[in-house]
Every structure is written in structure tokens, then in C-alpha cells.
Design a protein around this motif. Structure first.
Motif, PDB file in Angstrom:
ATOM      1  N   ILE A   1       0.852  -1.189   0.000  1.00  0.00           N
ATOM      2  CA  ILE A   1       0.000   0.000   0.000  1.00  0.00           C
ATOM      3  C   ILE A   1       0.887   1.238   0.000  1.00  0.00           C
ATOM      4  O   ILE A   1       1.736   1.411   0.873  1.00  0.00           O
ATOM      5  N   GLY A   2       0.701   2.096  -0.991  1.00  0.00           N
ATOM      6  CA  GLY A   2       1.482   3.319  -1.077  1.00  0.00           C
ATOM      7  C   GLY A   2       2.009   3.557  -2.470  1.00  0.00           C
ATOM      8  O   GLY A   2       2.048   2.645  -3.313  1.00  0.00           O
ATOM      9  N   ALA A   3       2.452   4.800  -2.737  1.00  0.00           N
ATOM     10  CA  ALA A   3       2.935   5.169  -4.064  1.00  0.00           C
ATOM     11  C   ALA A   3       4.255   5.911  -4.004  1.00  0.00           C
ATOM     12  O   ALA A   3       4.700   6.474  -4.998  1.00  0.00           O
TER      13      ALA A   3
ATOM     14  N   ILE B   1      -2.886   2.033  -4.580  1.00  0.00           N
ATOM     15  CA  ILE B   1      -2.462   3.435  -4.620  1.00  0.00           C
ATOM     16  C   ILE B   1      -3.683   4.336  -4.500  1.00  0.00           C
ATOM     17  O   ILE B   1      -4.637   4.203  -5.270  1.00  0.00           O
ATOM     18  N   ARG B   2      -3.639   5.263  -3.545  1.00  0.00           N
ATOM     19  CA  ARG B   2      -4.775   6.161  -3.300  1.00  0.00           C
ATOM     20  C   ARG B   2      -5.023   7.092  -4.486  1.00  0.00           C
ATOM     21  O   ARG B   2      -6.171   7.407  -4.811  1.00  0.00           O
ATOM     22  N   GLY B   3      -3.969   7.544  -5.122  1.00  0.00           N
ATOM     23  CA  GLY B   3      -4.103   8.473  -6.247  1.00  0.00           C
ATOM     24  C   GLY B   3      -4.259   7.767  -7.573  1.00  0.00           C
ATOM     25  O   GLY B   3      -4.489   6.559  -7.645  1.00  0.00           O
ATOM     26  N   SER B   4      -4.079   8.564  -8.639  1.00  0.00           N
ATOM     27  CA  SER B   4      -4.339   8.044  -9.985  1.00  0.00           C
ATOM     28  C   SER B   4      -3.078   7.568 -10.694  1.00  0.00           C
ATOM     29  O   SER B   4      -3.150   7.130 -11.851  1.00  0.00           O
ATOM     30  N   GLU B   5      -1.906   7.654 -10.021  1.00  0.00           N
ATOM     31  CA  GLU B   5      -0.665   7.234 -10.664  1.00  0.00           C
ATOM     32  C   GLU B   5       0.403   6.965  -9.607  1.00  0.00           C
ATOM     33  O   GLU B   5       0.242   7.297  -8.433  1.00  0.00           O
ATOM     34  N   VAL B   6       1.506   6.391 -10.068  1.00  0.00           N
ATOM     35  CA  VAL B   6       2.670   6.211  -9.211  1.00  0.00           C
ATOM     36  C   VAL B   6       3.207   7.589  -8.822  1.00  0.00           C
ATOM     37  O   VAL B   6       3.193   8.527  -9.616  1.00  0.00           O
TER      38      VAL B   6
ATOM     39  N   PRO C   1      10.230   4.507 -14.091  1.00  0.00           N
ATOM     40  CA  PRO C   1       9.946   3.784 -15.346  1.00  0.00           C
ATOM     41  C   PRO C   1       9.898   2.271 -15.157  1.00  0.00           C
ATOM     42  O   PRO C   1       9.112   1.583 -15.837  1.00  0.00           O
ATOM     43  N   ASP C   2      10.707   1.749 -14.251  1.00  0.00           N
ATOM     44  CA  ASP C   2      10.736   0.308 -13.988  1.00  0.00           C
ATOM     45  C   ASP C   2       9.385  -0.171 -13.479  1.00  0.00           C
ATOM     46  O   ASP C   2       8.823  -1.154 -13.987  1.00  0.00           O
ATOM     47  N   ILE C   3       8.849   0.511 -12.471  1.00  0.00           N
ATOM     48  CA  ILE C   3       7.572   0.054 -11.906  1.00  0.00           C
ATOM     49  C   ILE C   3       6.437   0.222 -12.918  1.00  0.00           C
ATOM     50  O   ILE C   3       5.563  -0.646 -13.030  1.00  0.00           O
ATOM     51  N   ILE C   4       6.466   1.303 -13.692  1.00  0.00           N
ATOM     52  CA  ILE C   4       5.413   1.511 -14.695  1.00  0.00           C
ATOM     53  C   ILE C   4       5.463   0.414 -15.752  1.00  0.00           C
ATOM     54  O   ILE C   4       4.419  -0.121 -16.169  1.00  0.00           O
ATOM     55  N   ASN C   5       6.665   0.029 -16.162  1.00  0.00           N
ATOM     56  CA  ASN C   5       6.799  -1.062 -17.136  1.00  0.00           C
ATOM     57  C   ASN C   5       6.307  -2.386 -16.574  1.00  0.00           C
ATOM     58  O   ASN C   5       5.663  -3.175 -17.273  1.00  0.00           O
ATOM     59  N   ARG C   6       6.609  -2.652 -15.295  1.00  0.00           N
ATOM     60  CA  ARG C   6       6.165  -3.904 -14.681  1.00  0.00           C
ATOM     61  C   ARG C   6       4.639  -3.935 -14.561  1.00  0.00           C
ATOM     62  O   ARG C   6       4.005  -4.982 -14.697  1.00  0.00           O
ATOM     63  N   ILE C   7       4.053  -2.766 -14.295  1.00  0.00           N
ATOM     64  CA  ILE C   7       2.592  -2.684 -14.225  1.00  0.00           C
ATOM     65  C   ILE C   7       1.978  -2.881 -15.608  1.00  0.00           C
ATOM     66  O   ILE C   7       1.025  -3.652 -15.790  1.00  0.00           O
ATOM     67  N   ASP C   8       2.554  -2.202 -16.608  1.00  0.00           N
ATOM     68  CA  ASP C   8       2.009  -2.277 -17.966  1.00  0.00           C
ATOM     69  C   ASP C   8       2.073  -3.688 -18.534  1.00  0.00           C
ATOM     70  O   ASP C   8       1.165  -4.117 -19.275  1.00  0.00           O
ATOM     71  N   GLU C   9       3.125  -4.437 -18.190  1.00  0.00           N
ATOM     72  CA  GLU C   9       3.244  -5.801 -18.721  1.00  0.00           C
ATOM     73  C   GLU C   9       2.462  -6.820 -17.895  1.00  0.00           C
ATOM     74  O   GLU C   9       2.392  -7.992 -18.257  1.00  0.00           O
ATOM     75  N   GLY C  10       1.889  -6.377 -16.762  1.00  0.00           N
ATOM     76  CA  GLY C  10       1.072  -7.259 -15.934  1.00  0.00           C
ATOM     77  C   GLY C  10       1.839  -8.037 -14.883  1.00  0.00           C
ATOM     78  O   GLY C  10       1.248  -8.877 -14.185  1.00  0.00           O
TER      79      GLY C  10
ATOM     80  N   LYS D   1       0.358  -6.165 -10.323  1.00  0.00           N
ATOM     81  CA  LYS D   1      -1.009  -5.650 -10.463  1.00  0.00           C
ATOM     82  C   LYS D   1      -1.165  -4.391  -9.633  1.00  0.00           C
ATOM     83  O   LYS D   1      -0.545  -4.255  -8.566  1.00  0.00           O
ATOM     84  N   VAL D   2      -1.986  -3.456 -10.103  1.00  0.00           N
ATOM     85  CA  VAL D   2      -2.173  -2.210  -9.363  1.00  0.00           C
ATOM     86  C   VAL D   2      -3.644  -1.814  -9.359  1.00  0.00           C
ATOM     87  O   VAL D   2      -4.365  -2.040 -10.337  1.00  0.00           O
TER      88      VAL D   2
END
Length: 323
Positions: free
Chosen positions: A162-164, A186-191, A201-210, A213-214
Motif C-alpha cells: 500500500i502506497g505510491a 495506490i490512493r491516487g491516480s498514478e505512481v 519507469p521500472d515500476i510503470i513497465n512492470r505494471i504495464d506488462e502485468g 497488479k495495481v
């Protein structure tokens, strides 16, 4: 009972910087730390890498040499330990402050082991001791932690983070790479925008590839032994869950400040009252140093921009002594 010119509560980097300054000024001083040297840094995640470069973590112009430009936790621990040892700083470790009160012109500090008095008191206690609680049912279960140490513990487990912020994102990535099934809430709309620029960029890529999960715009509703309920804009979602890392930030000990008479702002920031030119609070002889000065704005002060507090404080103390 021992009497000092200055007592410094907190043996972190800024408390150590204050000790060095007191020694240079020829004042009697004592640093009191409830744990080991730089206790908060010791409790950081084992693999943590600082956002700041090593030169920005230096105190008193003592060089900090690290393997990479941005040092890791173990390098920082060794750097500050060597400073304490080589300068023979007067520090009491594993000694918790239990009570502080002012008698006329002296502060009386009672710890778990002794009582000391001083003409001046510096609070350099940081904010890492008190986590921001979720205030949900099940938060007190053993499976829930507000501190993260080692990813190996979560290998092959269903983990909700829990957290961003940096701590949450670092934990999510490290645990994923050790084989945990990671879900971010994540409480907000993005990392978070303040996440380290080489990590975001690493976490966004891991989220985008599945791979991770977020749930954005989401909060935890309830935690149970083998499940967790997430409140989203689509309703409550129930997930199978083994462990929860609630890395939602930390806050200073406001009750301690208020007990001492330090005034706090009446808004949600809870900023303590102090003179930025001297770091002296509204209580004469009581000074604030380091991240505690930011109240709930815990992103405002870091080692690199609060190193200046030590010389400001001791210029003020010496000026008061000379009057």
C-alpha cells in the motif's frame, strides 16, 4: 545527575552533525539515541539506495566515498559510524528518552537509564518511528507491517503493498523479483511523482506488462487472515492475501512536541514553531533540527538540506551565552 551545555535527542545524521558542532565550539554535550547509531537508517530496507549522491549526505565536510554516486544503506551506516568513532562523540546508545521538562533555565531529561540536565535542548528525532495508520479493521494482524526490510521474506507469497512513494515502489519491485505475487494499492491516480527517476519507469513497465497488479484511486477497506478488501471506484474487491506492507509514510512525535510546549500550526501540516535563522522554537533554549521541522510535510527536509541546522543552532547558543 549530569549537567551539560547541550543535550541532543536523536543520534541520526543531523544529531551527529550537532554533536560535531558542539565539540568544535568547546561546549559540553550529550547525544541520546534510543537505538544504535543512526537508528532510523539502520531500520531502512537492507538494499535501499539513497536518492541523494554521497557528497550531499556528508556532514561537517567529512568526505563520504561510495562505490556508486548514490550510496546504499550499508555504506551510509559505515560512514556515520566512523564519524562517531573517529571523533569520539559523547553518545548514549539504546537509551530511550522518557520525559523532558524545563525547570527555570534548565531542561531535565529522564531516560530509561539516567537523568541529565542541560541549558539547551536540541530535538533531532526525525519522523520514522510513527507510521501513518490505515485505521481499518485487521491492521493489527501479524501479517501487516508498516516497515519493510528484506524481500526474501515475501518470496512465493501473495503480497499487497500500500502506497505510491519510494518505499512502497522499491518494496514492490524487490519482492516481485524475489518471486512474490505483488499487488499495489495506490490512493491516487498514478505512481508518485517523487519516486526516484531511475525507478519510476521500472515500476510503470512492470505494471504495464502485468507483472505487478495495481489498483489506482483505491484504499484498503478491511484486512483478514487470508484476504484483503480493496475499495475502488467499481466497489469492493476481495483478494487472496498472505502479507500486507502498509508503506503509507511516517510522522513526527507531535505529542512529545506539544508536551514540551512547542506550538504547532493549526492546519493539517502541523508545522512546529521555530525561528529559521536560529532553529530555536517558541520555548527558549529548545531547538529543532532535521526533518522534524517539516511537521507532516515529511518530504520537505532531508539530510542534504538540513545539515545547515547544526551551525545555525550553535551560533545562536553561543550568542545567548555571551549575552
Amino acid at each position: 545527575m549530569q549537567d551539560y551545555d547541550v543535550i541532543i535527542v536523536g543520534g541520526g545524521p543531523i544529531g551527529i552533525a550537532c554533536g560535531l558542532e558542539a565539540k568544535k565550539k568547546g561546549l559540553s554535550y550529550l547525544i541520546i539515541e534510543k537505538g544504535p547509531i543512526v537508528n532510523s537508517l539502520f531500520h531502512y530496507p537492507i538494499n535501499m539506495q539513497f536518492f541523494s549522491s554521497s557528497e550531499k549526505l556528508e556532514i561537517d565536510d567529512i568526505p563520504f566515498i561510495s562505490i556508486e554516486s548514490k550510496p546504499k544503506r550499508n555504506e551510509a551506516l559505515e560512514y556515520y559510524r566512523r564519524i562517531v568513532d573517529s571523533n569520539k562523540l559523547h553518545i548514549k546508545l539504546f537509551e530511550k528518552v522518557q520525559d523532558v521538562h524545563k525547570k527555570t533555565d534548565l531542561f531535565s531529561v529522564t531516560t530509561s537509564k539516567s537523568t541529565y540536565t542541560s541549558s539547551n535542548l536540541i530535538l533531532a528525532t526525525g519522523f520514522y518511528d510513527l507510521p501513518n495508520k490505515l485505521e481499518v479493521l485487521g491492521e493489527d494482524l501479524p501479517k501487516v507491517s508498516h516497515y519493510y526490510k528484506d524481500p526474501h521474506f515475501y518470496a512465493s507469497q501473495k503480497l499487497t503493498v500500500i502506497g505510491a512513494s519510494n518505499s512502497a515502489i522499491d518494496a514492490a519491485l524487490e519482492c516481485y523479483r524475489k518471486g512474490a505475487e505483488v499487488t499495489l494499492v495506490i490512493r491516487g491516480s498514478e505512481v508518485g511523482k517523487r519516486v526516484k527517476y531511475w525507478v519510476r519507469p521500472d515500476i510503470i513497465n512492470r505494471i504495464d506488462e502485468g507483472s505487478i497488479k495495481v489498483y489506482y484511486n483505491a484504499t484498503v477497506n478491511e484486512i483478514r487472515e487470508s484476504e484483503i478488501d480493496i475499495k475502488t471506484n467499481k466497489g469492493i474487491i476481495t483478494l487472496e492475501n498472505d502479507f500486507v506492507l502498509a508503506l503509507t509514510g511516517y510522522k513526527p512525535n507531535f505529542e512529545f512536541l506539544k508536551k514540551l510546549g512547542v506550538q504547532l500550526s493549526d492546519d493539517e501540516k502541523l508545522l512546529p514553531n521555530y525561528n529559521p535563522d536560529s532553529m530555536e522554537s517558541n520555548i527558549k533554549g529548545l531547538y529543532l533540527a532535521g526533518v522534524i521541522c517539516g511537521g507532516m510535510e515529511t518530504h520537505k527536509w532531508f539530510i542534504e538540506n538540513s545539515r545547515i541546522h547544526a551551525p545555525l543552532i550553535f551560533d545562536s547558543i553561543l550568542e545567548n551565552i555571551s549575552k
